[in-house]
Design an enzyme around this catalytic site. Structure first.
Site, PDB file in Angstrom:
ATOM      1  CB  SER A 111      -0.959  -0.045   1.186  1.00  0.00           C
ATOM      2  OG  SER A 111      -1.874   1.015   1.138  1.00  0.00           O
ATOM      3  CG  ASP A 151      -3.404   4.058  -0.915  1.00  0.00           C
ATOM      4  OD1 ASP A 151      -4.104   3.847  -1.925  1.00  0.00           O
ATOM      5  OD2 ASP A 151      -3.364   3.276   0.051  1.00  0.00           O
ATOM      6  CG  ASP A 186      -6.461   0.632  -0.089  1.00  0.00           C
ATOM      7  OD1 ASP A 186      -5.687   1.598   0.031  1.00  0.00           O
ATOM      8  OD2 ASP A 186      -6.369  -0.393   0.624  1.00  0.00           O
ATOM      9  CD  GLU A 215      -9.330   3.633   8.761  1.00  0.00           C
ATOM     10  OE1 GLU A 215      -8.973   3.401   9.912  1.00  0.00           O
ATOM     11  OE2 GLU A 215      -8.759   3.167   7.762  1.00  0.00           O
ATOM     12  CB  ALA A 216      -9.286  11.096   9.211  1.00  0.00           C
ATOM     13  CG  ASN A 217      -6.720   6.486   6.243  1.00  0.00           C
ATOM     14  OD1 ASN A 217      -7.712   6.266   5.535  1.00  0.00           O
ATOM     15  ND2 ASN A 217      -6.221   5.555   7.038  1.00  0.00           N
ATOM     16  NE  ARG A 250      -5.511   3.347  17.553  1.00  0.00           N
ATOM     17  CZ  ARG A 250      -4.771   3.016  16.486  1.00  0.00           C
ATOM     18  NH1 ARG A 250      -4.043   3.930  15.874  1.00  0.00           N
ATOM     19  NH2 ARG A 250      -4.766   1.784  16.046  1.00  0.00           N
ATOM     20  CB  THR A 280       2.721  -2.150  12.867  1.00  0.00           C
ATOM     21  OG1 THR A 280       2.662  -0.711  12.884  1.00  0.00           O
ATOM     22  CG2 THR A 280       1.592  -2.681  12.004  1.00  0.00           C
ATOM     23  NE  ARG A 299       0.139   4.583  14.783  1.00  0.00           N
ATOM     24  CZ  ARG A 299       1.290   4.753  14.136  1.00  0.00           C
ATOM     25  NH1 ARG A 299       1.840   5.950  14.093  1.00  0.00           N
ATOM     26  NH2 ARG A 299       1.884   3.741  13.544  1.00  0.00           N
TER      27      ARG A 299
END
Length: 541
Positions: free
Chosen positions: A64, A276, A280, A370-372, A497, A501, A506
Site C-alpha cells: 500500500s 495511495d 484504496d 477513515e480520515a486517511n 492508542r 505494528t 499514537r
C-alpha cells in the site's frame, strides 16, 4: 497432502532464523527481502481457507502506502471482505512456524477449522507495481501448487479490483463480471447514467488532476480512460515512469504533511486528488487564490456522500436506516456537522477498516471513511432489493428518479472495500449533480486544528483503551492526566492508542487554535512518556 512436495518447496522458500511477524489489518508487511517464505506460506493458507469455505479466496501482494522497498501480502475472503479474524491467527502461526513444523501446523489448522482437504480450491492473485511483487507472487503460486489448488493470476491490479473480482466470482456474477473489463464497464456505465441526470449548468467539462503515487492507480486509470465520457478530463500525475512509489506523493503523504505532492503543479482553485500506492485511499485538495493549501480528507468525503444520499433517501420515502461510522481520529467538527446539521446518526468504532466495515453492515445505508481517505458505502440486501424494485415499478416521477440515482450509486460504489477509483467517480458525480465547486464542498464546515504525534515506548502493550479507543484504561493515572490537560483548552479533546505494528503510542489532539492543539498534543505526549515507559529523550515541543 504430499509431504515430500511440501518439504521440497518449503526448502526453496526458507524462513530466516529468528524472524517473527504478525498478521494485522494490513496482512503482513515488512522489507521485501524478508517476505519470500511468508508469501509461499500464504499460498498454502489461501488453499486451506478456500477448501474450508468452498469458495474462491484472493491474495494481494502489496504494501500500500509503505516505501517502495517494503512489500506485503493479504488474503481476501469470499465476498471481497478482509480475512476472518480466527484465520488471522492461523496466518500468524503458519508464517512463524519453523520449517520442520510446517506440516504439523497445517494439520492443526485443518483440524481446528474443519478443512476438507479433498475439496477443490481456487485462488485469485493480484499484485502492485513494486519491483519485488512479481517474484513474490510467483512464490504464492508455488504454495498454491504444493496443495494442488487452481489459481488465476490477474497480474497488476489495484487492491480494490482484486476484492471486486473475488466478490464477483463467489456471487456467480451477481456483483459483476470478474474481469478488469467487467469492472471498468460496471463503474463507467453507472457513472454516465448518474451524470446524465445532472441538470445543472455548471462547467461542461470537468477537469481533475490526479496524483497516482507512482503506483498501480496510474496504470489502471489509463486503461479506464477510454470508458469515461468526453466531459470528464482526468490528468494523471506521478504515473510511475520517473519517480519511486509513494516518494513525496500519494494520499498518505498529502494527509500527513498537509501539503501538495511533488510532481503536480497546482493552480489556484483547481480540483486535485491523490490515490495511495495500491489505490484504496483517496484525498482531495486545492489551493485558494491566496496560495493556501486546503485538504479535503475522508471525513469531508463521508459528509459529501451523506448529504447526497440523505436527500435521495428522503425522496424515495422508505424507512431506510442510514448512519455514518467513524473512528476517534475523525475531526470533531465533522462529527458535529453530521449529527447536528445533517441529523445523521454517527457511530465511533476502533481504528481499523474491519471495525468500520462490520459496524456499517448494521444499517440499510452505512457510510464509513477513515480520515486517511479509506472508505466506502454499504447497502443492505433489503435496501438494495427495494431500491431496484422502485426503479422498475414506481409511478411517481420524483420517487422513481431518486431511486434510479440510488441504484446507480449502488453500482458505482465498490462495496467490498475502499476504492480510490470508485470513490473518485462517486465524488465527481455528486459535485456535478449538486453543482458544487471544490471550495463550496470544503466550506461545509471548518476542521478543528489538530496534531498527530507518536512516542516511542519500551512496550506498547502497557496502554489499554476502551470506548472505541477514546479513553485509556492503563497505565494507572494516564487518563486522569489527559482529562486535566484537555480542560485547559477550548473545543479540545485528546486520546492515545498503541500502534498496531510497532512499539509506539499514537497521540491525537484537537483544540480551537493550532497553537493550542500543538500544546495539548505535546503535553499529552509528555504524560505518555513518563507514565507509559517512554524510550530515549523526552518529547520536545
Amino acid at each position: 497432502m504430499d509431504s515430500e512436495a511440501l518439504r521440497k518447496y518449503s526448502a526453496l522458500h526458507p524462513k530466516p532464523a529468528g524472524l517473527s511477524l504478525q498478521y494485522g489489518t494490513a496482512g503482513f508487511r515488512t522489507k521485501a527481502e524478508q517476505l519470500d517464505h511468508i508469501v509461499f506460506r500464504m499460498g498454502l493458507l489461501a488453499i486451506l481457507r478456500s477448501k474450508a469455505v468452498a469458495a474462491t479466496i484472493g491474495i494481494m501482494v502489496t504494501a500500500s502506502h509503505n516505501p517502495e522497498e517494503d512489500n506485503g501480502v493479504k488474503l481476501v475472503d469470499p465476498l471481497g471482505e478482509m480475512l476472518h479474524p480466527s484465520w488471522e491467527e492461523y496466518a500468524t502461526q503458519l508464517a512463524n512456524a519453523e520449517e520442520q513444523e510446517l506440516q504439523k501446523v497445517i494439520t492443526e489448522i485443518c483440524q481446528k477449522a474443519a478443512v476438507n482437504l479433498h475439496r477443490d480450491a481456487s485462488v485469485f492473485i493480484g499484485r502492485d507495481t513494486r519491483p519485488s511483487s512479481k517474484k513474490l507472487s510467483q512464490s504464492v503460486i508455488d504454495g498454491i501448487q504444493v496443495l494442488g489448488g487452481q489459481y488465476h493470476d490477474y497480474g497488476l491490479v489495484t487492491t480494490p479490483q482484486l476484492h471486486y473480482m473475488v466478490c464477483c466470482q463467489n456471487t456467480q456474477g451477481q456483483y459483476g463480471k470478474p474481469t478488469l473489463e467487467g469492472y471498468y464497464e460496471k463503474l463507467s456505465k453507472a457513472f454516465m447514467e448518474l451524470i446524465k441526470q445532472s441538470h445543472c449548468s455548471g462547467e461542461s467539462q470537468r477537469h481533475l488532476k490526479i496524483d497516482c503515487a507512482n503506483g498501480i492507480g496510474a496504470l489502471k486509470l489509463s486503461e479506464m480512460k477510454p470508458y469515461f465520457p468526453q466531459e470528464v478530463l482526468i490528468h494523471i500525475y506521478n504515473d510511475g515512469t520517473k519517480e519511486k512509489l509513494n516518494h513525496l506523493c500519494g494520499a498518505d503523504f498529502v494527509k500527513v504533511h498537509q501539503k501538495p505532492p511533488g510532481g503536480l503543479d497546482m493552480k489556484p482553485n483547481e480540483r486535485c486528488c491523490s490515490f495511495d500506492g495500491d489505490a484504496d485511499r483517496i484525498v482531495y485538495y486545492y489551493k485558494d487564490t491566496a496560495g493556501h493549501f486546503h485538504l479535503i480528507d475522508g471525513d469531508k468525503i463521508a459528509t459529501l456522500i451523506s448529504i447526497f444520499l440523505k436527500e435521495l433517501l428522503a425522496k424515495v420515502k422508505q424507512n431506510f436506516k442510514m448512519a455514518v461510522v467513524q473512528t476517534a481520529y475523525a475531526n470533531g467538527n465533522s462529527t458535529r456537522y453530521l449529527q447536528e446539521t445533517l441529523k445523521v446518526p454517527v457511530h465511533c468504532v476502533k481504528t481499523g477498516v474491519k471495525h468500520l466495515h462490520h459496524k456499517a453492515q448494521e444499517f440499510d445505508v452505512g457510510v464509513y471513511f477513515e480520515a486517511n481517505g479509506h472508505g466506502t458505502v454499504l447497502f443492505s440486501k433489503a435496501a438494495e432489493t427495494k431500491i431496484r424494485q422502485l426503479v422498475k415499478e414506481e409511478k411517481d416521477d420524483e420517487k422513481r428518479e431518486a431511486a434510479k440515482m440510488l441504484e446507480n450509486m449502488i453500482d458505482l460504489i465498490n462495496q467490498t472495500v475502499g476504492d480510490a477509483v470508485s470513490d473518485m467517480l462517486v465524488i465527481e458525480a455528486i459535485l456535478a449533480l449538486k453543482g458544487l465547486t471544490v471550495q463550496q464542498w470544503d466550506a461545509l464546515y471548518t476542521d478543528l486544528p489538530n496534531r498527530l504525534l507518536k512516542v516511542q515506548v519500551a512496550d506498547r502493550r502497557v496502554i489499554d483503551t476502551t470506548d472505541a479507543e477514546r479513553r485509556a484504561l492503563t497505565p494507572p493515572g494516564l487518563q486522569e492526566k489527559i482529562d486535566a490537560l484537555v480542560k485547559k483548552y477550548k473545543l479540545s479533546r485528546a486520546f492515545v492508542r498503541p500502534s498496531g505494528t510497532e512499539d509506539v503510542v499514537r497521540i491525537y489532539a484537537e483544540a480551537d487554535t493550532q497553537e493550542n492543539a500543538d500544546a495539548l498534543a505535546h503535553e499529552v505526549s509528555l504524560a505518555v512518556f513518563h507514565l507509559a515507559g517512554g524510550k530515549g529523550a523526552p518529547p520536545q515541543p
